[in-house]
Design a protein around this motif. Structure first.
Motif: not given
Length: 56
Positions: A13-22, A27-31, A35-41
């Motif tokens: 139930r902990d969504k901490t890692i999900d929040v960090y990835i988001n 931040k990558l998408a700002e660059l 790059s924002g789509a480089a992290i795949k779930t």
């Protein structure tokens, strides 16, 4: 993995890692938009860093 990253036991139930990835995706998408789509779930597994296609 959660134990090493967050120094506590895994709780589904902990969504901490999900929040960090988001936030990292944002931040990558700002660059660069691609790059924002480089992290795949990978559902049920975790995340994967994919190659970023360079334009130009």
């Amino acid at each position: 993995m959660a134990r090493q990253a967050l120094f506590r036991e895994y709780d589904p139930r902990d969504k901490t890692i999900d929040v960090y990835i988001n936030r990292l995706r944002g931040k990558l998408a700002e660059l660069d938009a691609a790059s924002g789509a480089a992290i795949k779930t990978i559902r049920g597994v975790g995340y994967r860093l994919s190659d970023i296609q360079q334009q130009g």
